[in-house]
Design a protein around this motif. Structure first.
Motif, PDB file in Angstrom:
ATOM      1  N   LYS A  88     -45.528   0.761 -37.333  1.00  9.33           N
ATOM      2  CA  LYS A  88     -45.812   0.946 -38.752  1.00  9.33           C
ATOM      3  C   LYS A  88     -45.505  -0.348 -39.506  1.00  9.33           C
ATOM      4  O   LYS A  88     -44.435  -0.933 -39.348  1.00  9.33           O
ATOM      5  CB  LYS A  88     -44.962   2.098 -39.295  1.00  9.33           C
ATOM      6  CG  LYS A  88     -45.201   2.429 -40.748  1.00  9.33           C
ATOM      7  CD  LYS A  88     -44.506   3.713 -41.197  1.00  9.33           C
ATOM      8  CE  LYS A  88     -43.028   3.676 -40.947  1.00  9.33           C
ATOM      9  NZ  LYS A  88     -42.299   4.804 -41.513  1.00  9.33           N
ATOM     10  N   VAL A  89     -46.462  -0.805 -40.341  1.00 10.58           N
ATOM     11  CA  VAL A  89     -46.338  -2.049 -41.098  1.00 10.58           C
ATOM     12  C   VAL A  89     -46.054  -1.708 -42.563  1.00 10.58           C
ATOM     13  O   VAL A  89     -46.797  -0.952 -43.180  1.00 10.58           O
ATOM     14  CB  VAL A  89     -47.630  -2.892 -40.994  1.00 10.58           C
ATOM     15  CG1 VAL A  89     -47.514  -4.158 -41.832  1.00 10.58           C
ATOM     16  CG2 VAL A  89     -47.945  -3.221 -39.551  1.00 10.58           C
ATOM     17  N   LEU A  90     -44.973  -2.291 -43.094  1.00  8.28           N
ATOM     18  CA  LEU A  90     -44.637  -2.153 -44.507  1.00  8.28           C
ATOM     19  C   LEU A  90     -44.627  -3.550 -45.124  1.00  8.28           C
ATOM     20  O   LEU A  90     -44.023  -4.471 -44.560  1.00  8.28           O
ATOM     21  CB  LEU A  90     -43.258  -1.518 -44.690  1.00  8.28           C
ATOM     22  CG  LEU A  90     -43.179  -0.046 -44.313  1.00  8.28           C
ATOM     23  CD1 LEU A  90     -42.403   0.106 -43.045  1.00  8.28           C
ATOM     24  CD2 LEU A  90     -42.550   0.717 -45.427  1.00  8.28           C
ATOM     25  N   ILE A  91     -45.299  -3.707 -46.267  1.00  8.22           N
ATOM     26  CA  ILE A  91     -45.303  -4.981 -46.976  1.00  8.22           C
ATOM     27  C   ILE A  91     -44.772  -4.729 -48.372  1.00  8.22           C
ATOM     28  O   ILE A  91     -45.292  -3.880 -49.099  1.00  8.22           O
ATOM     29  CB  ILE A  91     -46.714  -5.605 -47.014  1.00  8.22           C
ATOM     30  CG1 ILE A  91     -47.182  -5.895 -45.584  1.00  8.22           C
ATOM     31  CG2 ILE A  91     -46.721  -6.872 -47.864  1.00  8.22           C
ATOM     32  CD1 ILE A  91     -48.566  -6.463 -45.465  1.00  8.22           C
ATOM     33  N   ASN A  92     -43.711  -5.436 -48.708  1.00 11.74           N
ATOM     34  CA  ASN A  92     -43.030  -5.292 -49.997  1.00 11.74           C
ATOM     35  C   ASN A  92     -42.618  -3.843 -50.243  1.00 11.74           C
ATOM     36  O   ASN A  92     -42.715  -3.330 -51.349  1.00 11.74           O
ATOM     37  CB  ASN A  92     -43.896  -5.837 -51.137  1.00 11.74           C
ATOM     38  CG  ASN A  92     -44.207  -7.301 -50.960  1.00 11.74           C
ATOM     39  OD1 ASN A  92     -43.382  -8.060 -50.463  1.00 11.74           O
ATOM     40  ND2 ASN A  92     -45.410  -7.703 -51.338  1.00 11.74           N
ATOM     41  N   GLY A  93     -42.189  -3.147 -49.187  1.00 14.25           N
ATOM     42  CA  GLY A  93     -41.688  -1.779 -49.291  1.00 14.25           C
ATOM     43  C   GLY A  93     -42.747  -0.697 -49.270  1.00 14.25           C
ATOM     44  O   GLY A  93     -42.425   0.480 -49.286  1.00 14.25           O
ATOM     45  N   ALA A  94     -44.019  -1.052 -49.237  1.00 12.22           N
ATOM     46  CA  ALA A  94     -45.097  -0.060 -49.246  1.00 12.22           C
ATOM     47  C   ALA A  94     -45.798  -0.029 -47.881  1.00 12.22           C
ATOM     48  O   ALA A  94     -45.987  -1.073 -47.253  1.00 12.22           O
ATOM     49  CB  ALA A  94     -46.118  -0.385 -50.330  1.00 12.22           C
ATOM     50  N   GLN A  95     -46.173   1.165 -47.450  1.00  9.21           N
ATOM     51  CA  GLN A  95     -46.901   1.319 -46.187  1.00  9.21           C
ATOM     52  C   GLN A  95     -48.227   0.561 -46.282  1.00  9.21           C
ATOM     53  O   GLN A  95     -49.017   0.774 -47.192  1.00  9.21           O
ATOM     54  CB  GLN A  95     -47.172   2.811 -45.925  1.00  9.21           C
ATOM     55  CG  GLN A  95     -48.056   3.082 -44.736  1.00  9.21           C
ATOM     56  CD  GLN A  95     -47.289   3.175 -43.427  1.00  9.21           C
ATOM     57  OE1 GLN A  95     -46.148   3.564 -43.410  1.00  9.21           O
ATOM     58  NE2 GLN A  95     -47.936   2.827 -42.345  1.00  9.21           N
ATOM     59  N   ALA A  96     -48.457  -0.371 -45.323  1.00 10.87           N
ATOM     60  CA  ALA A  96     -49.670  -1.182 -45.352  1.00 10.87           C
ATOM     61  C   ALA A  96     -50.619  -0.836 -44.220  1.00 10.87           C
ATOM     62  O   ALA A  96     -51.751  -1.294 -44.207  1.00 10.87           O
ATOM     63  CB  ALA A  96     -49.306  -2.661 -45.282  1.00 10.87           C
ATOM     64  N   GLY A  97     -50.161  -0.048 -43.241  1.00 10.57           N
ATOM     65  CA  GLY A  97     -51.012   0.316 -42.117  1.00 10.57           C
ATOM     66  C   GLY A  97     -50.223   0.328 -40.824  1.00 10.57           C
ATOM     67  O   GLY A  97     -48.998   0.377 -40.822  1.00 10.57           O
ATOM     68  N   THR A  98     -50.959   0.274 -39.722  1.00 16.34           N
ATOM     69  CA  THR A  98     -50.327   0.279 -38.407  1.00 16.34           C
ATOM     70  C   THR A  98     -50.884  -0.872 -37.571  1.00 16.34           C
ATOM     71  O   THR A  98     -51.950  -1.407 -37.859  1.00 16.34           O
ATOM     72  CB  THR A  98     -50.573   1.606 -37.669  1.00 16.34           C
ATOM     73  OG1 THR A  98     -51.981   1.797 -37.521  1.00 16.34           O
ATOM     74  CG2 THR A  98     -49.961   2.778 -38.418  1.00 16.34           C
ATOM     75  N   LEU A  99     -50.158  -1.200 -36.538  1.00 17.19           N
ATOM     76  CA  LEU A  99     -50.527  -2.255 -35.616  1.00 17.19           C
ATOM     77  C   LEU A  99     -50.688  -1.610 -34.246  1.00 17.19           C
ATOM     78  O   LEU A  99     -49.937  -0.694 -33.895  1.00 17.19           O
ATOM     79  CB  LEU A  99     -49.412  -3.304 -35.590  1.00 17.19           C
ATOM     80  CG  LEU A  99     -49.654  -4.660 -34.965  1.00 17.19           C
ATOM     81  CD1 LEU A  99     -50.812  -5.378 -35.647  1.00 17.19           C
ATOM     82  CD2 LEU A  99     -48.400  -5.516 -35.084  1.00 17.19           C
ATOM     83  N   GLY A 100     -51.655  -2.061 -33.470  1.00 16.23           N
ATOM     84  CA  GLY A 100     -51.847  -1.529 -32.131  1.00 16.23           C
ATOM     85  C   GLY A 100     -50.625  -1.747 -31.257  1.00 16.23           C
ATOM     86  O   GLY A 100     -49.816  -2.631 -31.509  1.00 16.23           O
ATOM     87  N   THR A 101     -50.486  -0.954 -30.183  1.00 19.43           N
ATOM     88  CA  THR A 101     -49.287  -1.004 -29.354  1.00 19.43           C
ATOM     89  C   THR A 101     -49.446  -1.814 -28.072  1.00 19.43           C
ATOM     90  O   THR A 101     -48.516  -1.896 -27.286  1.00 19.43           O
ATOM     91  CB  THR A 101     -48.835   0.427 -29.001  1.00 19.43           C
ATOM     92  OG1 THR A 101     -49.900   1.082 -28.303  1.00 19.43           O
ATOM     93  CG2 THR A 101     -48.473   1.208 -30.242  1.00 19.43           C
ATOM     94  N   ASN A 102     -50.603  -2.410 -27.845  1.00 15.56           N
ATOM     95  CA  ASN A 102     -50.819  -3.218 -26.645  1.00 15.56           C
ATOM     96  C   ASN A 102     -50.765  -4.698 -27.004  1.00 15.56           C
ATOM     97  O   ASN A 102     -51.218  -5.104 -28.079  1.00 15.56           O
ATOM     98  CB  ASN A 102     -52.180  -2.908 -26.019  1.00 15.56           C
ATOM     99  CG  ASN A 102     -52.249  -1.494 -25.490  1.00 15.56           C
ATOM    100  OD1 ASN A 102     -51.276  -0.988 -24.948  1.00 15.56           O
ATOM    101  ND2 ASN A 102     -53.383  -0.849 -25.678  1.00 15.56           N
ATOM    102  N   PRO A 103     -50.230  -5.552 -26.106  1.00 12.95           N
ATOM    103  CA  PRO A 103     -50.198  -6.990 -26.385  1.00 12.95           C
ATOM    104  C   PRO A 103     -51.596  -7.513 -26.727  1.00 12.95           C
ATOM    105  O   PRO A 103     -52.586  -7.123 -26.123  1.00 12.95           O
ATOM    106  CB  PRO A 103     -49.688  -7.595 -25.069  1.00 12.95           C
ATOM    107  CG  PRO A 103     -48.846  -6.511 -24.481  1.00 12.95           C
ATOM    108  CD  PRO A 103     -49.561  -5.233 -24.835  1.00 12.95           C
TER     109      PRO A 103
END
Length: 170
Positions: free
Chosen positions: A120-135
């Protein structure tokens, strides 16, 4: 009063004269404040340089790819009711894409397949999206044109959660 010596020709010059009687070189009076003025100017220059360095943003023009911080996920508590966090590492890089985008990429992980259920990606305290789990998985997220505080948390299959990337200067 003592005689002065001409710095150009070495002739003796009487005090109070503004030029050498031998070579006609103009003699300058030395100010008693000159050494103090030089020291003050040097101090001011040093203070200005330090202030500029401390106040300037870390990133220069264009995208910057800092060295990826790798955090080792350790169990956070001996309490049996909390899920224990896996002891694997997750390496993520982050860079600013001017004027206001943030580029994140999962570089490496020592976690087993399926052990990470989400990033889970948070930018400046707000949910910004998700990142994949594979390299190799990456994404571009919207931030602000100034400095952004970026935080990525990993959710694990056993229910544990841990911060795996944090950068307050993107």
């Amino acid at each position: 009063m003592a005689l002065k010596t001409c710095p150009r020709c070495g002739a003796s010059v009487e005090p109070g004269q503004n030029s050498c009687p031998n070579c006609r070189a103009v003699l300058k009076k030395k100010s008693a404040l000159t050494p103090y003025l030089i020291i003050i100017v040097l101090i001011v220059v040093v203070v200005i340089v330090v202030a500029v360095v401390l106040m300037s943003p870390v990133a220069g023009p264009g995208p910057v790819t800092p060295v990826a911080p790798v955090l080792t996920v350790q169990p956070m508590s001996a309490d049996e009711s909390l899920p224990s966090q896996p002891t694997c590492t997750i390496g993520i890089t982050g860079s600013k894409v001017p004027p206001s985008s943030i580029r994140l990429e999962l570089m490496t992980t020592t976690c087993n397949a399926g052990e990470i259920t989400g990033l889970k990606v948070l930018i400046n305290g707000a949910q910004a999206g998700t990142l994949g789990t594979n390299p190799g998985a990456g994404g571009t997220f919207t931030g602000s044109s100034g400095t952004n505080n970026v935080l990525v948390t990993a959710n694990f299959a056993n229910g544990a959660e841990a911060v795996v990337y944090q950068n307050a200067n993107l």
